[in-house]
Design an enzyme around this catalytic site. Structure first.
Site, PDB file in Angstrom:
ATOM      1  N   LYS A  62     -56.979  13.334  35.931  1.00  0.00           N
ATOM      2  CA  LYS A  62     -55.713  12.858  36.487  1.00  0.00           C
ATOM      3  C   LYS A  62     -55.663  13.058  38.014  1.00  0.00           C
ATOM      4  O   LYS A  62     -54.949  12.335  38.699  1.00  0.00           O
ATOM      5  CB  LYS A  62     -54.528  13.576  35.842  1.00  0.00           C
ATOM      6  CG  LYS A  62     -54.412  13.454  34.320  1.00  0.00           C
ATOM      7  CD  LYS A  62     -53.756  12.172  33.887  1.00  0.00           C
ATOM      8  CE  LYS A  62     -53.481  12.083  32.389  1.00  0.00           C
ATOM      9  NZ  LYS A  62     -54.655  12.185  31.527  1.00  0.00           N
TER      10      LYS A  62
HETATM   11  C1  PLP Z   1     -55.205  11.489  30.465  1.00  0.00           C
HETATM   12  C2  PLP Z   1     -56.513  11.880  29.864  1.00  0.00           C
HETATM   13  C3  PLP Z   1     -57.259  11.000  29.052  1.00  0.00           C
HETATM   14  C4  PLP Z   1     -56.748   9.633  28.662  1.00  0.00           C
HETATM   15  O1  PLP Z   1     -56.737   8.723  29.723  1.00  0.00           O
HETATM   16  P1  PLP Z   1     -55.853   7.403  29.639  1.00  0.00           P
HETATM   17  O2  PLP Z   1     -55.957   6.794  30.973  1.00  0.00           O
HETATM   18  O3  PLP Z   1     -54.460   7.848  29.301  1.00  0.00           O
HETATM   19  O4  PLP Z   1     -56.444   6.553  28.556  1.00  0.00           O
HETATM   20  C5  PLP Z   1     -58.483  11.426  28.581  1.00  0.00           C
HETATM   21  N1  PLP Z   1     -58.955  12.667  28.854  1.00  0.00           N
HETATM   22  C6  PLP Z   1     -58.267  13.539  29.607  1.00  0.00           C
HETATM   23  C7  PLP Z   1     -58.823  14.901  29.834  1.00  0.00           C
HETATM   24  C8  PLP Z   1     -57.028  13.173  30.147  1.00  0.00           C
HETATM   25  O5  PLP Z   1     -56.347  14.061  30.885  1.00  0.00           O
END
Ligand code: PLP
Length: 516
Positions: free
Chosen positions: A116
């Site tokens: 993120k």
């Molecule tokens: C948010 C997240 C995801 C999923 O990503 P999206 O863009 O919501 O599909 C996968 N792995 C981790 C560790 C995340 O924080």
């Protein structure tokens, strides 16, 4: 490119808005999501050239291609700040090759060790710059407070991204007792004058429902604006300003693989993404549309396999689907918001179809796409799901085979890639978290425990930091990032726990704003 305008997936703002407005608005009027009118193209030479400039410049070249309404020098400066020494690797999003055709794109070198950060180190700067521009043009009279309900990971990444950013403050709510020791300490120790964190009595749903009800309370919005000059905003993953930064690392990874001789310019690759809200994999789709030679998008799910079933059948159905807890909480999701953008693109931008399907989803908890759209889905996407036990087995398998330790989310993608890839096409696996964010399940994986097995009592008694140190010593040289290793030594700033419910959250917000 000349200025690009942003239209929405449900046809409510067909004339389009500028990038800065799309970022500050977040969600379009009518509930749709913003997409750029034109998707820019990059020639293969332009893509490969990116390998020769720092990551920040790769980002600004891609953003400029999208025709956003900020001066080029400002875009460059914001990217420099977003992707500088706040990352613990100067490559920002390095590509590690497990073998000749299996490549891991590490997206967790940012300050919170989660993918993120790739978006949330950048969005707040563009949000602040966009709001400043709109205020200067007289289109905006308020400052913003970001309100985030988190099940753990997003909250910290958002706090770290908005901390210290001018003209914005941020409040984060997490379920009290419902996050790991590491996640709690990451949030509760956050520095900065413009941040506040609350525990909420209840579970994540209580947090999220509370936040939604605060957003819906028009009288409260009026009061915040009148008394404090503040508007609430969510800056969640449907914001175009969060999606655009994610396109960059796919193009960047392709350039790197060509530069190191793992691909010839123009060779195709597959990309495998551990998917929740569909933002990350959608960014890979846009990279493909821009000209990055991506063959297929491999969509990896956990036991909450609504996307796998959708991609395999054309029906999205949550009417009788239980919500399952897994070792990969960031993929525990039933409604995958960014799928709406994907379908908009794959129907040739048919907002009537999108509106119909989203209505079906709201009323009947399911929708079914038509044959042509299903064929378009199958032309780009394949999908598989990985159950909890197989996920932990995959962590151990990758560690034994390649001496590479991965987190459970990455392991879901690694395993799905094994199942879905074809022999002659290399694959890039998106690695979305450092293993040390999920130490308990990594410990289980390495010690042959099942996901439901309790940890041995002496291990269960450790803090998150101590457990990570133990895993690091057992695996010899698997470093724990500084931001996670230092947590036990940092002062806890936020301990307040509030009752859920919009009223108490609103009181807490007012208390914070009046003390600023
Ligand atoms: C948010 C997240 C995801 C999923 O990503 P999206 O863009 O919501 O599909 C996968 N792995 C981790 C560790 C995340 O924080």
């Amino acid at each position: 490119m000349a200025e690009n305008l942003f239209i929405d997936t449900r046809g409510a703002c067909a004339e389009g808005v500028a990038f800065t407005e799309a970022v500050v608005n977040g969600l379009a009027q009518g509930g749709g999501l913003y997409v750029p009118t034109a998707i820019p193209k990059m020639e293969i030479d332009e893509i490969c050239d990116l390998a020769h400039v720092p990551y920040a410049q790769r980002a600004s070249r891609v953003y400029r291609a999208f025709g956003i309404d900020l001066p080029e020098a400002e875009i460059d400066a914001l990217c420099e700040r977003a992707y500088g020494d706040n990352f613990d690797d100067e490559r920002v999003a390095p590509v590690i090759s497990l073998d000749d055709s299996t490549h891991i794109l590490e997206l967790w070198h940012g300050p919170t060790s989660a993918f993120k950060d790739m978006a949330l180190q950048c969005l707040p700067l563009f949000f602040s710059a966009s709001a400043r521009k709109l205020r200067a043009e007289g289109k905006l009279g308020v400052e913003h407070m970001i309100l985030v309900a988190t099940s753990g990971d997003t909250g910290k990444a958002a706090l770290a991204g908005f901390s210290g950013v001018e003209g914005v403050s941020i409040g984060v709510m997490y379920p009290d007792g419902g996050v790991s020791d590491i996640q709690f300490k990451q949030m509760a120790t956050q520095r900065g004058d413009n941040v506040v964190v609350w525990g909420v009595a209840g579970n994540f749903d209580d947090c999220q429902t509370g936040a939604k009800n605060v957003f819906k309370d028009g009288a409260f919005a009026d009061r915040l604006e009148a008394d404090y000059g503040i508007a609430l905003s969510s800056a969640n993953s449907i914001n175009w300003g969060r999606l655009m930064p994610q396109i960059v690392y796919y193009v960047s990874a392709y350039a790197e693989l060509v530069a190191k001789g793992a691909l010839r310019a123009g060779d195709e690759v597959d990309v495998c993404v551990p998917t929740g809200n569909f933002g990350n994999i959608l960014a890979a789709y846009y990279a493909k549309r821009m000209g990055c030679p991506i063959r297929m998008l491999l969509c990896a799910s956990n036991e909450n396999r609504v996307l796998t079933d959708f991609i395999n059948t054309g029906t999205y159905d949550i009417s009788e689907r239980p919500f399952v807890k897994t070792p990969t909480p960031s993929m525990d999701i039933l409604v995958s918001s960014n799928l709406e953008r994907q379908l908009f693109e794959l129907t040739g931008r048919d907002s009537d179809a999108i509106r119909g399907w989203m209505e079906d989803l709201a009323t009947e908890k399911r929708f079914r796409i038509d044959r042509d759209t299903f064929q378009a889905v199958r032309a780009h996407l394949v999908a598989d799901s990985v159950d909890n036990e197989t996920c932990l087995d995959a962590i151990r398998d990758a560690y034994e085979r390649y001496d590479y330790l991965m987190d459970p989310h990455t392991a879901v993608a690694y395993k799905a890639a094994c199942n879905l890839r074809s022999d002659d096409v290399p694959v890039i696996i998106a690695s979305t978290a450092h293993w040390a964010k999920f130490g308990d399940n990594v410990y289980r994986a390495l010690h042959g425990l099942k996901p439901t097995d309790p940890l041995p009592a002496d291990v269960a008694a450790l803090t998150g930091c101590q457990l990570n140190a133990l895993i690091a010593s057992e695996t010899g040289g698997s470093d724990v990032p500084m931001g996670l290793a230092e947590l036990d030594g940092l002062p806890i700033r936020f301990t307040e726990v509030i009752e859920g419910g919009a009223e108490r959250i609103e009181e807490a917000l007012v208390e914070y704003l009046s003390k600023r």
